[in-house]
Write a protein that holds these residues in place. Structure first.
Motif, PDB file in Angstrom:
ATOM      1  N   LYS A   4       0.916  -1.303   0.085  1.00 52.92           N
ATOM      2  CA  LYS A   4      -0.132   0.254   0.072  1.00 52.92           C
ATOM      3  C   LYS A   4       0.870   1.402   0.182  1.00 52.92           C
ATOM      4  O   LYS A   4       1.934   1.207   0.742  1.00 52.92           O
ATOM      5  CB  LYS A   4      -0.889  -0.043   1.377  1.00 52.92           C
ATOM      6  CG  LYS A   4      -1.823   1.088   1.283  1.00 52.92           C
ATOM      7  CD  LYS A   4      -2.890   1.143   2.462  1.00 52.92           C
ATOM      8  CE  LYS A   4      -3.621   2.435   2.349  1.00 52.92           C
ATOM      9  NZ  LYS A   4      -4.759   2.424   3.375  1.00 52.92           N
ATOM     10  N   ARG A   5       0.409   2.146  -0.764  1.00 48.90           N
ATOM     11  CA  ARG A   5       1.350   3.390  -0.753  1.00 48.90           C
ATOM     12  C   ARG A   5       0.899   4.192   0.210  1.00 48.90           C
ATOM     13  O   ARG A   5      -0.228   4.719   0.438  1.00 48.90           O
ATOM     14  CB  ARG A   5       1.134   4.202  -2.407  1.00 48.90           C
ATOM     15  CG  ARG A   5       1.890   5.355  -2.448  1.00 48.90           C
ATOM     16  CD  ARG A   5       1.776   5.928  -3.657  1.00 48.90           C
ATOM     17  NE  ARG A   5       2.395   4.935  -4.995  1.00 48.90           N
ATOM     18  CZ  ARG A   5       3.474   5.220  -5.224  1.00 48.90           C
ATOM     19  NH1 ARG A   5       4.104   6.055  -4.937  1.00 48.90           N
ATOM     20  NH2 ARG A   5       3.907   4.233  -6.370  1.00 48.90           N
ATOM     21  N   VAL A   6       2.056   4.588   0.916  1.00 52.94           N
ATOM     22  CA  VAL A   6       1.790   5.628   1.910  1.00 52.94           C
ATOM     23  C   VAL A   6       3.021   6.738   1.911  1.00 52.94           C
ATOM     24  O   VAL A   6       3.852   6.520   1.121  1.00 52.94           O
ATOM     25  CB  VAL A   6       1.780   4.985   3.391  1.00 52.94           C
ATOM     26  CG1 VAL A   6       0.662   3.952   3.490  1.00 52.94           C
ATOM     27  CG2 VAL A   6       3.063   4.367   3.712  1.00 52.94           C
ATOM     28  N   THR A   7       2.640   7.933   2.514  1.00 51.33           N
ATOM     29  CA  THR A   7       3.697   8.869   2.408  1.00 51.33           C
ATOM     30  C   THR A   7       4.167   9.118   3.799  1.00 51.33           C
ATOM     31  O   THR A   7       3.308   9.273   4.910  1.00 51.33           O
ATOM     32  CB  THR A   7       2.932  10.441   1.895  1.00 51.33           C
ATOM     33  OG1 THR A   7       2.562  10.059   0.606  1.00 51.33           O
ATOM     34  CG2 THR A   7       3.814  11.443   1.914  1.00 51.33           C
ATOM     35  N   ILE A   8       5.300   9.330   3.778  1.00 55.12           N
ATOM     36  CA  ILE A   8       5.996   9.522   5.498  1.00 55.12           C
ATOM     37  C   ILE A   8       6.983  10.649   5.142  1.00 55.12           C
ATOM     38  O   ILE A   8       7.096  11.175   3.992  1.00 55.12           O
ATOM     39  CB  ILE A   8       6.815   8.546   5.902  1.00 55.12           C
ATOM     40  CG1 ILE A   8       8.190   8.483   4.780  1.00 55.12           C
ATOM     41  CG2 ILE A   8       6.227   7.185   5.991  1.00 55.12           C
ATOM     42  CD1 ILE A   8       9.188   7.364   5.589  1.00 55.12           C
ATOM     43  N   THR A   9       6.870  11.466   6.398  1.00 57.46           N
ATOM     44  CA  THR A   9       7.689  12.843   6.469  1.00 57.46           C
ATOM     45  C   THR A   9       8.694  12.515   7.365  1.00 57.46           C
ATOM     46  O   THR A   9       8.541  12.049   8.279  1.00 57.46           O
ATOM     47  CB  THR A   9       6.954  13.957   6.698  1.00 57.46           C
ATOM     48  OG1 THR A   9       5.830  13.981   5.796  1.00 57.46           O
ATOM     49  CG2 THR A   9       7.790  15.377   6.835  1.00 57.46           C
ATOM     50  N   LEU A  10      10.100  12.680   6.807  1.00 56.13           N
ATOM     51  CA  LEU A  10      11.066  12.852   7.765  1.00 56.13           C
ATOM     52  C   LEU A  10      11.773  14.007   8.076  1.00 56.13           C
ATOM     53  O   LEU A  10      11.616  15.116   7.335  1.00 56.13           O
ATOM     54  CB  LEU A  10      12.364  11.995   7.196  1.00 56.13           C
ATOM     55  CG  LEU A  10      12.005  10.620   6.756  1.00 56.13           C
ATOM     56  CD1 LEU A  10      12.984   9.858   5.993  1.00 56.13           C
ATOM     57  CD2 LEU A  10      11.681   9.680   8.149  1.00 56.13           C
ATOM     58  N   PRO A  11      12.336  14.220   9.201  1.00 54.41           N
ATOM     59  CA  PRO A  11      13.112  15.540   9.513  1.00 54.41           C
ATOM     60  C   PRO A  11      14.176  15.903   8.519  1.00 54.41           C
ATOM     61  O   PRO A  11      14.585  14.970   7.990  1.00 54.41           O
ATOM     62  CB  PRO A  11      13.537  15.195  11.161  1.00 54.41           C
ATOM     63  CG  PRO A  11      12.722  14.394  11.790  1.00 54.41           C
ATOM     64  CD  PRO A  11      12.560  13.396  10.434  1.00 54.41           C
ATOM     65  N   GLU A  12      14.175  17.132   8.372  1.00 55.78           N
ATOM     66  CA  GLU A  12      15.291  17.596   7.292  1.00 55.78           C
ATOM     67  C   GLU A  12      16.605  16.959   7.441  1.00 55.78           C
ATOM     68  O   GLU A  12      17.384  16.711   6.404  1.00 55.78           O
ATOM     69  CB  GLU A  12      15.327  19.196   6.990  1.00 55.78           C
ATOM     70  CG  GLU A  12      14.050  19.752   6.440  1.00 55.78           C
ATOM     71  CD  GLU A  12      14.223  21.258   5.918  1.00 55.78           C
ATOM     72  OE1 GLU A  12      15.490  21.686   5.801  1.00 55.78           O
ATOM     73  OE2 GLU A  12      13.298  21.810   6.124  1.00 55.78           O
ATOM     74  N   TYR A  32      14.407   0.126   1.547  1.00 57.68           N
ATOM     75  CA  TYR A  32      15.184   0.416   2.876  1.00 57.68           C
ATOM     76  C   TYR A  32      14.219   0.739   4.063  1.00 57.68           C
ATOM     77  O   TYR A  32      14.405  -0.025   5.104  1.00 57.68           O
ATOM     78  CB  TYR A  32      16.309   1.259   2.813  1.00 57.68           C
ATOM     79  CG  TYR A  32      17.068   1.481   3.786  1.00 57.68           C
ATOM     80  CD1 TYR A  32      18.188   0.525   4.263  1.00 57.68           C
ATOM     81  CD2 TYR A  32      16.761   2.687   5.008  1.00 57.68           C
ATOM     82  CE1 TYR A  32      18.848   0.603   5.331  1.00 57.68           C
ATOM     83  CE2 TYR A  32      17.606   2.566   5.966  1.00 57.68           C
ATOM     84  CZ  TYR A  32      18.613   2.000   5.959  1.00 57.68           C
ATOM     85  OH  TYR A  32      19.461   1.858   7.188  1.00 57.68           O
ATOM     86  N   VAL A  33      13.333   1.447   4.034  1.00 48.95           N
ATOM     87  CA  VAL A  33      12.398   2.136   4.773  1.00 48.95           C
ATOM     88  C   VAL A  33      11.596   0.926   5.153  1.00 48.95           C
ATOM     89  O   VAL A  33      11.236   0.594   6.610  1.00 48.95           O
ATOM     90  CB  VAL A  33      11.893   3.357   4.670  1.00 48.95           C
ATOM     91  CG1 VAL A  33      10.678   3.400   5.765  1.00 48.95           C
ATOM     92  CG2 VAL A  33      12.787   4.421   4.451  1.00 48.95           C
ATOM     93  N   THR A  34      11.054   0.175   4.319  1.00 40.86           N
ATOM     94  CA  THR A  34      10.329  -1.096   4.595  1.00 40.86           C
ATOM     95  C   THR A  34      10.953  -2.218   5.375  1.00 40.86           C
ATOM     96  O   THR A  34      10.400  -2.732   6.265  1.00 40.86           O
ATOM     97  CB  THR A  34       9.718  -1.704   3.280  1.00 40.86           C
ATOM     98  OG1 THR A  34       8.981  -0.587   2.577  1.00 40.86           O
ATOM     99  CG2 THR A  34       8.822  -2.992   3.408  1.00 40.86           C
ATOM    100  N   ARG A  35      12.205  -2.351   5.086  1.00 40.38           N
ATOM    101  CA  ARG A  35      13.015  -3.401   5.836  1.00 40.38           C
ATOM    102  C   ARG A  35      13.243  -2.998   7.178  1.00 40.38           C
ATOM    103  O   ARG A  35      13.124  -3.860   8.253  1.00 40.38           O
ATOM    104  CB  ARG A  35      14.264  -3.712   5.016  1.00 40.38           C
ATOM    105  CG  ARG A  35      13.908  -4.389   3.837  1.00 40.38           C
ATOM    106  CD  ARG A  35      15.273  -4.780   3.419  1.00 40.38           C
ATOM    107  NE  ARG A  35      15.088  -5.838   2.052  1.00 40.38           N
ATOM    108  CZ  ARG A  35      15.995  -6.149   1.502  1.00 40.38           C
ATOM    109  NH1 ARG A  35      17.030  -6.148   1.712  1.00 40.38           N
ATOM    110  NH2 ARG A  35      15.642  -6.777   0.330  1.00 40.38           N
TER     111      ARG A  35
END
Length: 89
Positions: A4-12, A32-35
């Motif tokens: 499922k496509r999701v959007t995440i936001t990471l600190p700069e 990578y993030v999934t793992r």
């Protein structure tokens, strides 16, 4: 497995470091993030199972912990990429 496509936001300041780690692992950022998330979820599930076991049966004994350590190390060894220059089995 379906995704499922999701959007995440990471600190700069974190986003470039995560991208570097993905690049170092030769993985797309999403992979990578999934793992990383899968690893965390499995750890949490394992901790929850341990807490449940210990609440019902008491703490694991030293031999039980040693056996678990051996099983974990064997699993890690299977997941490690082969060392460069070593013969494949």
């Amino acid at each position: 497995m379906p995704s499922k496509r999701v959007t995440i936001t990471l600190p700069e300041d974190l986003a470039p470091r995560v991208q570097e780690l993905a690049d170092d692992a030769h993985l797309a950022l999403a992979t990578y993030v999934t793992r990383v998330v899968e690893y965390h979820v499995l750890n949490q599930e394992g901790l929850t199972a341990m807490e449940y076991w210990e609440s019902r049966y008491g703490p694991l004994t030293k031999p039980e912990l040693a056996s678990a350590d051996e099983a974990i190390e064997a699993a890690r060894a299977r997941l490690r990429p082969p060392q460069q220059g070593s013969a494949q089995q």
